[in-house]
Design an enzyme around this catalytic site. Sequence first.
Site, PDB file in Angstrom:
ATOM      1  N   ASP A  33       0.206  -7.649   1.486  1.00  0.00           N
ATOM      2  CA  ASP A  33       0.651  -6.263   1.604  1.00  0.00           C
ATOM      3  C   ASP A  33       2.176  -6.145   1.666  1.00  0.00           C
ATOM      4  O   ASP A  33       2.727  -5.406   2.485  1.00  0.00           O
ATOM      5  CB  ASP A  33       0.029  -5.599   2.842  1.00  0.00           C
ATOM      6  CG  ASP A  33       0.064  -4.069   2.749  1.00  0.00           C
ATOM      7  OD1 ASP A  33       0.275  -3.549   1.638  1.00  0.00           O
ATOM      8  OD2 ASP A  33      -0.095  -3.410   3.792  1.00  0.00           O
ATOM      9  N   HIS A  56       0.817  -1.219   0.000  1.00  0.00           N
ATOM     10  CA  HIS A  56       0.000   0.000   0.000  1.00  0.00           C
ATOM     11  C   HIS A  56       0.855   1.275   0.000  1.00  0.00           C
ATOM     12  O   HIS A  56       0.361   2.342  -0.341  1.00  0.00           O
ATOM     13  CB  HIS A  56      -0.986   0.000   1.176  1.00  0.00           C
ATOM     14  CG  HIS A  56      -0.390   0.294   2.515  1.00  0.00           C
ATOM     15  ND1 HIS A  56      -0.093  -0.691   3.437  1.00  0.00           N
ATOM     16  CD2 HIS A  56      -0.041   1.461   3.100  1.00  0.00           C
ATOM     17  CE1 HIS A  56       0.395  -0.127   4.531  1.00  0.00           C
ATOM     18  NE2 HIS A  56       0.443   1.167   4.349  1.00  0.00           N
ATOM     19  N   SER A  79       4.687   2.662   7.980  1.00  0.00           N
ATOM     20  CA  SER A  79       4.342   1.508   7.149  1.00  0.00           C
ATOM     21  C   SER A  79       5.515   1.089   6.281  1.00  0.00           C
ATOM     22  O   SER A  79       6.115   1.916   5.591  1.00  0.00           O
ATOM     23  CB  SER A  79       3.148   1.828   6.249  1.00  0.00           C
ATOM     24  OG  SER A  79       1.977   1.952   7.006  1.00  0.00           O
TER      25      SER A  79
END
Length: 466
Positions: free
Chosen positions: A151, A121, A225
């Site tokens: 992911d 993402h 992230s």
Amino acid sequence: MKKFSTLFLVSLLSGSMTLGAYKLLFDTNGYFSNDKISAVTMASNSYGKKVGLSADVIDFTEAAEKTIHTVVHVKNVSRRTITNPMLEYFYGYKGGQSQEQVGTGSGVIISEDGYIVTNNHVIKGASEIEITLNNKKSYQAKLIGTDSKMDIALLKIDAEEKLPYTVFANSDSVKVGEWVLAVGNPYNLTSTVTAGIVSAKARDLDTSGIQSFIQTDAAVNPGNSGGALVNTRGELIGINTMISSMTGSYVGYSFAVPSNIARKIIEDLMEFGNVQRGILGVEGGELNGTASKELGISQTQGFYISKVTKNSGAEKSGLNKGDIIIKLDELNVATFADLSGYINTKRPNDKVQVTYIREGKTKIIPVILSKNEFFSTEFKGIELENIEAADKKKFKIDYGVRIKSINSQNLKQYEDELIGNIILSIDNIKTTDVETVSKLLSKKEESQTVRIEMINKNGEILRVIL
């Protein structure tokens, strides 16, 4: 004189008692002698380890120093065209304004020649990916491959020198309560290190992909992230992926993809160009007090098999409906997340020793994992299968399941129109693949209505209720 004699006797008696007490308690063989103190300390140590909270006991500086040089800043640049519907309608204006969007995140260097792992993402939809190292040098990155389900994305940069990198640890060996560090770039603040403990393992957040997160209370915020979750030796145990928050900022819970899953995906992308998924070939759910009571069984932990996939490794090995899986190789299985997390580290044709309970007896059998793409699931008389690369390219999608056949008599009249259509969502939940759909549909009764969004063979979006 009499008073003096009395006082002298009392003083003598008190001194004797004091001396006797000292001898009894502190002399060589006394209760609090050095030998006795050692014995007491050893006895207490035999019951458990000391809790190490002081800086003298544990030191994060070495792990932090190792890791900050291997964590990079990831800049995602994407462009989209903004149109004006009013101008198009009244004046036939077909032009549009190009707008640049920038997103940021973190990544981890995993090899000296410049391979970097991050979250899918973080780089999704990017037309350009820029990597900035801890020494402020910047490089354009090439996207090697992605796995949207888990992911994870793999990038590559070409640097002039050998790069520092983080080595993988065995995430299955991580213990709840173990100290960990989260390293990343929250809010564009580069090289940020936070500390916490592992709060839980194999955490299932009911996402469409990963069902086996490492949960930690180390502070993780937007921008973290794709960053590293490391142990106190500076070894990679996870890729920080998401937080649980009503505000979008850290409130005490953060989650990471276990390093064993990330490493397997990276190796697949390097070797095969795509992710090789193996499946056990069973459907069902995890046990708890309520489920066990409904099923009429005493076992309250494990994975209860409600269906075995035809021609799968599970069927060929003899697993049956009603069996309860409690162990895979050396890993205890108490939840669905335990099972799915371990299988996600394996490939088709890998052999797994399955320990299960059948009619109160514990048995062990080897199961050879099957390839996920070969299998289908059925609901309301519609058989579904995974889409192929050609479908993704044709319809410009990266997820969905295809209608393989129609077995329902009520839908037979629509068979020609339905076969080949690609279902994108069921009850507004993305149909990532057959495995995801099986899990979703296992929670629904055949009599329940479901809302389905699909693309037909002409590329048109259809919405139906079944």
